[in-house]
Scaffold this motif. Structure first.
Motif, PDB file in Angstrom:
ATOM      1  N   ARG A  39       0.926  -1.247  -0.056  1.00  0.00           N
ATOM      2  CA  ARG A  39       0.073   0.091  -0.016  1.00  0.00           C
ATOM      3  C   ARG A  39       0.845   1.388  -0.032  1.00  0.00           C
ATOM      4  O   ARG A  39       0.576   2.326  -0.590  1.00  0.00           O
ATOM      5  CB  ARG A  39      -1.069  -0.104   1.126  1.00  0.00           C
ATOM      6  CG  ARG A  39      -1.921  -0.945   1.148  1.00  0.00           C
ATOM      7  CD  ARG A  39      -2.912  -1.114   2.329  1.00  0.00           C
ATOM      8  NE  ARG A  39      -3.968  -2.001   2.234  1.00  0.00           N
ATOM      9  CZ  ARG A  39      -5.000  -1.911   1.828  1.00  0.00           C
ATOM     10  NH1 ARG A  39      -5.482  -0.739   1.308  1.00  0.00           N
ATOM     11  NH2 ARG A  39      -5.877  -3.008   1.689  1.00  0.00           N
ATOM     12  N   ARG A 108       7.988  -6.718  -5.997  1.00  0.00           N
ATOM     13  CA  ARG A 108       7.881  -7.700  -5.096  1.00  0.00           C
ATOM     14  C   ARG A 108       9.282  -8.308  -4.627  1.00  0.00           C
ATOM     15  O   ARG A 108       9.684  -8.333  -3.533  1.00  0.00           O
ATOM     16  CB  ARG A 108       7.266  -9.168  -5.683  1.00  0.00           C
ATOM     17  CG  ARG A 108       5.808  -9.027  -5.927  1.00  0.00           C
ATOM     18  CD  ARG A 108       5.156  -9.850  -6.004  1.00  0.00           C
ATOM     19  NE  ARG A 108       4.809 -10.770  -4.732  1.00  0.00           N
ATOM     20  CZ  ARG A 108       3.857 -10.083  -3.805  1.00  0.00           C
ATOM     21  NH1 ARG A 108       2.811  -9.187  -4.541  1.00  0.00           N
ATOM     22  NH2 ARG A 108       3.560 -10.661  -2.889  1.00  0.00           N
ATOM     23  N   ARG A 129      -0.099 -12.173   1.939  1.00  0.00           N
ATOM     24  CA  ARG A 129      -0.696 -13.228   0.893  1.00  0.00           C
ATOM     25  C   ARG A 129       0.385 -14.258   0.584  1.00  0.00           C
ATOM     26  O   ARG A 129      -0.094 -15.218  -0.034  1.00  0.00           O
ATOM     27  CB  ARG A 129      -0.695 -12.375  -0.346  1.00  0.00           C
ATOM     28  CG  ARG A 129      -1.793 -11.196  -0.578  1.00  0.00           C
ATOM     29  CD  ARG A 129      -3.241 -11.782  -0.439  1.00  0.00           C
ATOM     30  NE  ARG A 129      -4.160 -10.432  -0.342  1.00  0.00           N
ATOM     31  CZ  ARG A 129      -4.187  -9.327   0.547  1.00  0.00           C
ATOM     32  NH1 ARG A 129      -3.149  -9.461   1.563  1.00  0.00           N
ATOM     33  NH2 ARG A 129      -5.038  -8.510   0.399  1.00  0.00           N
ATOM     34  N   ASP A 183      -5.168 -11.037  -7.336  1.00  0.00           N
ATOM     35  CA  ASP A 183      -4.080 -11.763  -6.357  1.00  0.00           C
ATOM     36  C   ASP A 183      -3.912 -13.279  -6.617  1.00  0.00           C
ATOM     37  O   ASP A 183      -2.889 -13.807  -6.378  1.00  0.00           O
ATOM     38  CB  ASP A 183      -4.502 -11.534  -4.855  1.00  0.00           C
ATOM     39  CG  ASP A 183      -4.260  -9.919  -4.561  1.00  0.00           C
ATOM     40  OD1 ASP A 183      -3.593  -9.274  -5.317  1.00  0.00           O
ATOM     41  OD2 ASP A 183      -4.975  -9.702  -3.411  1.00  0.00           O
TER      42      ASP A 183
END
Ligand code: C5P
Length: 222
Positions: A39, A108, A129, A183
């Motif tokens: 975020r 990532r 996640r 996702d």
């Protein structure tokens, strides 16, 4: 002996954030809200008018992100570029952009070490996640928390309403489904339970009862 980690993965609105934070409080362990990192990259990118196609730029941004976290009781304070971030981090536009930014491999990659650095004595509860699948594959306990999409949309609706945001339940439901789909189907680190995870469905259950179940599992884990 490595430092113990409990991972709690799952879709948005499954209750994982609250369960993870309360678990960390009970164990007096550190807490990693990995979603907040994605975020924050989204907020920083929005502030700089960056496009989601600018993979190299986003990777650099994520690597150089100037951020610090503090946990005070059950509130998480976040400081980005020297400014404290308030409600914006959890707003819908940031949620949507975060899930797009999170599909960028360079982003990532840039966050892997930053997340692993949270593993400190006496232990860590990590929420996200891909905590159990990618970041902490050797965690002693892995939880995958789910709930029906209807239930998750309802919870999110309540949360946003309480914050005074104007929201529409059916639109929220569609956005949640779209975000989950993104996702789950992305090429890197898709949302899925680790093979050795305990899957818990929190639909129709209170946070307290889920928390007790997880605490029980922690006590039983090696
Ligand atoms: O958990 P939260 O809703 O705050 O996460 C925001 C977004 O960040 C998610 O929709 C997901 O796309 C991304 N995310 C991720 N990997 C994580 C945590 C969050 O891809 N470990």
């Amino acid at each position: 002996e490595s430092i113990p980690v409990v991972t709690i993965d799952g879709p948005g609105g499954s209750g994982k954030g609250t369960v993870a934070m309360r678990l960390a409080e009970r164990l007096r362990w550190h807490y990693l809200d990995s979603g907040a990192l994605y975020r924050l990259v989204a907020v920083a990118a929005m502030d700089r008018d960056m496009d989601v196609d600018d993979e190299a730029g986003l990777g650099t941004l994520a690597r150089e992100l100037d951020v610090s976290f503090g946990v005070h009781g059950s509130t998480l304070t976040v400081v980005l570029d020297g400014n404290r971030i308030h409600g914006r981090l959890r707003s819908e536009p940031v949620s949507v952009f975060a899930s797009r930014v999170a599909a960028v491999p360079a982003v990532r990659d840039a966050l892997v070490d930053r997340q692993r650095a949270f593993r400190q004595e006496p232990g860590l509860v990590a929420d996200g996640r891909d905590m159990g699948t990618v970041i902490f594959p050797d965690a002693e306990l892995k939880i995958f928390l789910t709930a029906s999409a209807e239930e998750r949309a309802q919870r999110r609706y309540k949360q946003l309403k309480e914050k005074g945001e104007s929201v529409n339940l059916s639109r929220l439901f569609r956005e949640i489904e779209k975000r989950d789909e993104r996702d789950r189907t992305r090429a890197v680190a898709p949302l899925r339970p680790a093979e050795d995870s305990h899957v818990i469905d929190s639909t129709d259950r209170s946070i307290e009862s889920v928390l007790e179940e997880v605490l029980d599992l922690v006590q039983k884990s090696p």
